[in-house]
Motif scaffolding. Structure first.
Motif, mmCIF file in Angstrom:
data_model
loop_
_atom_site.group_PDB
_atom_site.id
_atom_site.type_symbol
_atom_site.label_atom_id
_atom_site.label_comp_id
_atom_site.label_asym_id
_atom_site.label_seq_id
_atom_site.Cartn_x
_atom_site.Cartn_y
_atom_site.Cartn_z
ATOM 1 N N VAL A 41 -11.507 3.064 -7.657
ATOM 2 C CA VAL A 41 -10.763 3.113 -6.409
ATOM 3 C C VAL A 41 -9.712 1.995 -6.408
ATOM 4 C CG1 VAL A 41 -10.885 3.033 -3.894
ATOM 5 C CG2 VAL A 41 -12.758 4.080 -5.188
ATOM 6 N N TYR A 42 -8.470 2.372 -6.145
ATOM 7 C CA TYR A 42 -7.370 1.413 -5.993
ATOM 8 C C TYR A 42 -7.093 1.234 -4.500
ATOM 9 C CZ TYR A 42 -5.875 0.896 -10.893
ATOM 10 O OH TYR A 42 -5.793 0.576 -12.224
ATOM 11 N N TYR A 43 -6.403 0.149 -4.172
ATOM 12 C CA TYR A 43 -6.132 -0.162 -2.768
ATOM 13 C C TYR A 43 -4.657 -0.478 -2.576
ATOM 14 C CZ TYR A 43 -11.172 -0.324 -2.706
ATOM 15 O OH TYR A 43 -12.502 0.021 -2.834
ATOM 16 N N GLN A 44 -4.033 0.218 -1.624
ATOM 17 C CA GLN A 44 -2.617 -0.044 -1.319
ATOM 18 C C GLN A 44 -2.495 -0.631 0.090
ATOM 19 O OE1 GLN A 44 0.182 3.288 -0.989
ATOM 20 N NE2 GLN A 44 1.805 1.980 -1.840
ATOM 21 N N PRO A 45 -1.747 -1.751 0.223
ATOM 22 C CA PRO A 45 -1.672 -2.408 1.530
ATOM 23 C C PRO A 45 -0.884 -1.620 2.577
ATOM 24 C CG PRO A 45 -0.219 -3.506 -0.049
ATOM 25 C CD PRO A 45 -1.015 -2.487 -0.814
ATOM 26 N N GLN A 46 -1.275 -1.816 3.823
ATOM 27 C CA GLN A 46 -0.546 -1.316 4.981
ATOM 28 C C GLN A 46 -0.169 -2.563 5.783
ATOM 29 O OE1 GLN A 46 -3.466 1.398 6.765
ATOM 30 N NE2 GLN A 46 -2.809 3.025 5.387
ATOM 31 N N VAL A 47 1.108 -2.673 6.179
ATOM 32 C CA VAL A 47 1.539 -3.903 6.857
ATOM 33 C C VAL A 47 2.067 -3.625 8.262
ATOM 34 C CG1 VAL A 47 2.197 -4.866 4.592
ATOM 35 C CG2 VAL A 47 3.953 -3.942 6.110
ATOM 36 N N MET A 48 1.987 -4.647 9.116
ATOM 37 C CA MET A 48 2.577 -4.561 10.447
ATOM 38 C C MET A 48 4.097 -4.640 10.284
ATOM 39 S SD MET A 48 -0.062 -4.298 12.325
ATOM 40 C CE MET A 48 0.855 -4.278 13.868
ATOM 41 N N ALA A 49 4.821 -3.722 10.927
ATOM 42 C CA ALA A 49 6.276 -3.688 10.756
ATOM 43 C C ALA A 49 6.946 -4.942 11.319
ATOM 44 C CB ALA A 49 6.850 -2.441 11.420
ATOM 45 N N ASP A 50 6.411 -5.484 12.411
ATOM 46 C CA ASP A 50 7.095 -6.625 13.042
ATOM 47 C C ASP A 50 6.887 -7.942 12.298
ATOM 48 O OD1 ASP A 50 4.454 -6.635 13.802
ATOM 49 O OD2 ASP A 50 4.832 -6.797 15.962
ATOM 50 N N THR A 51 5.698 -8.165 11.743
ATOM 51 C CA THR A 51 5.424 -9.441 11.083
ATOM 52 C C THR A 51 5.355 -9.360 9.560
ATOM 53 O OG1 THR A 51 3.043 -9.063 11.224
ATOM 54 C CG2 THR A 51 4.058 -10.236 13.070
ATOM 55 N N GLY A 52 5.180 -8.168 9.033
ATOM 56 C CA GLY A 52 5.023 -8.010 7.590
ATOM 57 C C GLY A 52 3.631 -8.367 7.099
ATOM 58 N N GLU A 53 2.759 -8.660 8.044
ATOM 59 C CA GLU A 53 1.384 -9.039 7.699
ATOM 60 C C GLU A 53 0.554 -7.820 7.284
ATOM 61 O OE1 GLU A 53 -1.507 -12.105 10.012
ATOM 62 O OE2 GLU A 53 0.135 -11.226 11.154
ATOM 63 N N ILE A 54 -0.303 -7.989 6.277
ATOM 64 C CA ILE A 54 -1.187 -6.894 5.863
ATOM 65 C C ILE A 54 -2.263 -6.680 6.929
ATOM 66 C CG2 ILE A 54 -2.899 -6.135 4.166
ATOM 67 C CD1 ILE A 54 -1.316 -7.564 2.013
#
Ligand code: C2E
Ligand code: CA
Ligand code: CA
Ligand code: CA
Length: 275
Positions: A41-54
């Motif tokens: 299993v691989y993992y791809q990040p999802q980030v908050m658009a306003d802060t760029g935080e994962i």
């Protein structure tokens, strides 16, 4: 007619036979891939658009065959669905992903893809419940990604299943939003928590006022219905800026991070000895 038939058989049979043999060999390889430890299993990040935080990761299955090399999930998932193996394989992915997420030092979300075949399987609810219990993952951190094809046949039963899943405390995401026949109708009919705007829109977004209007509209409806919106396939800074402008909540794509094995998510593992 007999001669033609014989001729026909003579010309086409070897080819057809070869194709059938290839198909059978592929299925046989897939059948043993799990026990041979070829799945990861691989993992791809999802980030908050306003802060760029994962804020979370999507679990994506990878198959590396000793001779075939890396086989795309787009190629083997449909086969796994056809031969019924997706139920076992999907539960394995769910368990791996929940186990991994439960070990993180931050309570980020984990999104797992759910095949329509798994969705229709009689044991779905009890299997998800068992995995949650086994891994100890807070159900609120789990998101199941389903596509519109899940919703096509029996609406009442589907609605009950989705509600049963939500009673477990988990979240439901509609994947590939906007590509199906009845996306908007489904948005009001089912209790989604999140909608993932399909990559086909994101790839055309820059410089296209019509696509921007559609994506802006989806985001607006999502917000009105209390759903989180996420864009997939974000590859450029221009797309990022445009999506931020349109008010999209979250972003996922090669620009923000590629799918990677769990061992590479170092910041999420408490053990700092790796540094
Ligand atoms: P999906 O759920 O829509 O997953 C997103 C796909 O887009 C992934 O391909 C991901 O690697 C790729 N991707 C991510 N960012 C970008 C980007 O910026 N640009 C482009 N061009 N692509 C990007 P992947 O991993 O090859 O998976 C393909 C499909 O296979 C998935 O589409 C999903 O439908 C299916 N799949 C993968 N893992 C699983 C699984 O564990 N269970 C099930 N049922 N299906 C899975
Ligand atoms: Ca997905
Ligand atoms: Ca998707
Ligand atoms: Ca897609």
């Amino acid at each position: 007619a007999k001669a033609m038939g014989a001729n026909h058989a003579c010309i086409f049979q070897p080819e057809m036979l070869q194709r059938l043999q290839e198909k059978k060999a592929f299925e046989a390889d897939l059948q043993v891939a799990m026990q041979n430890n070829e799945m990861e299993v691989y993992y791809q990040p999802q980030v908050m658009a306003d802060t760029g935080e994962i804020c979370g990761y999507e679990a994506l299955l990878r198959w590396t065959h000793p001779v075939r090399g890396m086989v795309s999930p787009a190629e083997f998932i449909p086969v796994a669905e056809r031969i019924g193996m997706i139920v076992t394989l999907g539960e394995w992915v769910l368990r791996q992903a929940c186990m991994e997420a439960a070990s993180w030092t931050k309570p980020l979300t984990i999104a797992v893809n759910l095949s329509p075949v798994q969705f229709r399987h009689i044991d779905l609810i009890s299997s998800v419940e068992a995995v949650l219990k086994e891994t100890g993952l807070d159900p609120h951190r789990l998101e199941l990604e389903i596509t519109e094809s899940v919703l096509l046949d029996d609406n009442q039963h589907t609605l009950e299943l989705l509600q049963a899943l939500k009673r477990l405390g988990i979240k439901i995401t509609m994947d590939d939003f906007g590509t199906g026949y009845s996306s908007l109708a489904n948005m009001s009919a089912f209790p989604y928590d999140k909608i993932k705007i399909d990559r086909s829109f994101i790839s055309q977004l820059v410089g296209r006022a019509d696509i921007q209007a559609i994506v802006g509209f989806i985001i607006g409806v999502g917000r009105t219905l209390g759903m989180v919106t996420i864009a997939e396939g974000v590859e450029t800074e221009e797309q990022y800026a445009q999506l931020k402008l349109l008010g999209c909540d979250q972003l996922q794509g090669f620009l923000l991070g590629c799918p990677a094995p769990a061992s590479q998510l170092q910041a999420l593992h408490g053990d700092s000895s790796v540094h």
